[in-house]
Motif scaffolding. Structure first.
Motif, short mmCIF file in Angstrom:
data_model
loop_
_atom_site.label_atom_id
_atom_site.label_comp_id
_atom_site.label_asym_id
_atom_site.label_seq_id
_atom_site.Cartn_x
_atom_site.Cartn_y
_atom_site.Cartn_z
N ASN A 101 -2.43 -30.94 94.89
CA ASN A 101 -1.28 -31.41 95.65
C ASN A 101 -0.85 -30.35 96.66
N LEU A 102 -0.49 -30.79 97.86
CA LEU A 102 -0.09 -29.89 98.94
C LEU A 102 1.42 -29.94 99.11
N SER A 103 2.08 -28.82 98.87
CA SER A 103 3.53 -28.72 99.06
C SER A 103 3.81 -28.00 100.36
N VAL A 104 4.50 -28.69 101.27
CA VAL A 104 4.82 -28.13 102.58
C VAL A 104 6.14 -27.38 102.45
N ASN A 105 6.12 -26.07 102.72
CA ASN A 105 7.29 -25.22 102.58
C ASN A 105 7.99 -25.08 103.93
N GLY A 106 9.29 -25.32 103.95
CA GLY A 106 10.06 -25.15 105.18
C GLY A 106 11.35 -25.95 105.11
N ASN B 152 14.38 -28.49 106.98
CA ASN B 152 14.35 -29.71 107.77
C ASN B 152 13.96 -29.38 109.20
N GLY B 153 12.99 -30.10 109.73
CA GLY B 153 12.56 -29.90 111.11
C GLY B 153 11.47 -28.88 111.30
N SER C 222 13.32 -29.94 96.88
CA SER C 222 13.99 -31.23 97.01
C SER C 222 14.99 -31.19 98.16
N ASN C 223 15.20 -32.32 98.77
CA ASN C 223 16.15 -32.48 99.88
C ASN C 223 15.80 -31.68 101.12
N THR C 224 14.54 -31.26 101.27
CA THR C 224 14.09 -30.68 102.54
C THR C 224 12.96 -31.55 103.07
N PHE C 225 12.86 -31.64 104.37
CA PHE C 225 11.90 -32.55 104.98
C PHE C 225 11.15 -31.89 106.13
N PRO C 226 10.26 -30.92 105.81
CA PRO C 226 9.44 -30.32 106.85
C PRO C 226 8.37 -31.31 107.31
#
Length: 70
Positions: free
Chosen positions: A25-30, A32-33, A56-60
């Motif tokens: 699984n690939l988790s994108v760290n960052g 929002n935006g 949770s609650n971040t959307f990179p």
């Protein structure tokens, strides 16, 4: 090729000349935006797992750049 029993955390852009394969699984760290980019100049990009944000609650954003028919 990246292999993981859990998550592969993507915290920066990755650029290669050849194929990129992510087995896990690939988790994108960052935040929002934030945009993380995977670029391969002459090969495919394959992700054998789920893609999600690392918190949770971040959307990179995730962008894949590979040649057509690579």
């Amino acid at each position: 090729t990246f292999n993981a029993d859990r998550n592969i955390v993507l915290s920066a852009n990755v650029t290669t000349r050849g194929t990129q394969t992510y087995n896990g699984n690939l988790s994108v760290n960052g935040t929002n935006g934030t945009t993380r980019t995977l670029t391969s100049s002459i090969g495919d990009i394959t992700i054998n797992g789920k893609i999600d944000s690392s918190a949770s609650n971040t959307f990179p954003n995730l962008t894949l750049n590979a040649p057509a028919g690579g």
